[in-house]
Design an enzyme around this catalytic site. Structure first.
Site, PDB file in Angstrom:
ATOM      1  N   PRO A 128     105.985 -62.825   3.327  1.00 46.13           N
ATOM      2  CA  PRO A 128     107.242 -62.105   3.085  1.00 46.13           C
ATOM      3  C   PRO A 128     108.198 -62.153   4.274  1.00 46.13           C
ATOM      4  O   PRO A 128     109.419 -62.235   4.096  1.00 46.13           O
ATOM      5  CB  PRO A 128     106.777 -60.668   2.805  1.00 46.13           C
ATOM      6  N   TYR A 129     107.645 -62.123   5.491  1.00 47.30           N
ATOM      7  CA  TYR A 129     108.470 -62.217   6.698  1.00 47.30           C
ATOM      8  C   TYR A 129     109.157 -63.575   6.764  1.00 47.30           C
ATOM      9  O   TYR A 129     110.361 -63.667   7.042  1.00 47.30           O
ATOM     10  CB  TYR A 129     107.584 -61.988   7.922  1.00 47.30           C
TER      11      TYR A 129
END
Length: 217
Positions: A128-129
């Protein structure tokens, strides 16, 4: 230049404020989200402006009076969930880009992450980062701003070495880390270095001075 530092109270951000303050070439202005952080910077002789990356584009614009360049070094941090990663690292970055454009500020430096441009290099635990960084970088590249995207390797809390390796993509090196203090020095050095304009690059600890590394991009 008056340089607005988004995420000025973060680990890289604090190094960056000190770097700009100590070199005296540009004036750092801290963008922070807590009153006590404003006071902390003001006590250190640094102007600070209270704002929220989860607020509106218009609210962010209002904090940009007298600004000549923006450095986005903000992040949700490792202790928050994926929701905050999307709200700060992606949507927060996009809102700052849009606010910068609306204020006719041309220069924008983005702190990203090594491998953000290539999905095959993303680790599963940080996906997700990397998604957030990937699309924030794309938004910046499509913005018509005079951008630089800095993608450091693994960040370390060590003293600055002042020696780096800078390449478009680093995949064949023995070292894939860099002190946060050196990342701050690289960010500061890009502000008015024309050789970094409209470019994205990765950086880790290496053998070249920062000036030489950026000159040879």
């Amino acid at each position: 230049m008056n340089v607005l530092i988004m995420g000025a109270h973060g680990q890289v951000g604090q190094h960056l404020v000190e770097e700009l303050k100590n070199t005296g070439k540009h004036t750092p202005i801290a963008f922070v989200r807590k009153e006590e952080q404003v006071k902390e910077f003001e006590n250190a002789g640094v102007e600070a402006r209270l704002g929220d990356l989860e607020g509106s584009i218009e609210d962010i614009q209002e904090r940009m009076d007298g600004i000549d360049a923006v450095i986005f070094a903000a992040g949700s941090g490792g202790s928050t969930g994926d929701d905050k990663t999307l709200l700060i690292d992606l949507d927060g970055a996009v809102k700052v880009i849009e606010a910068t454009k609306a204020r006719n500020i041309d220069r924008f430096v983005m702190l990203s992450a090594m491998g953000a441009e290539t999905r095959e290099r993303w680790s599963d635990e940080l996906k997700p980062y990397y998604v957030a960084k990937h699309f924030a970088d794309m938004w910046l590249e499509d913005s018509d701003l005079n951008y630089t995207i800095v993608r450091p390797g693994m960040l370390e809390n060590e003293d600055a070495k002042g020696k780096v390796l800078v390449k478009d993509t680093i995949t064949d090196n023995d070292i894939y880390s860099i002190p946060r203090a050196d990342v701050a020095k690289v960010l500061a050095a890009t502000i008015d270095n024309e050789n970094t304009y409209k470019k994205a690059f990765e950086v880790v600890t290496g053998q070249d001075s920062i000036e030489d590394a950026l000159t040879n991009l």
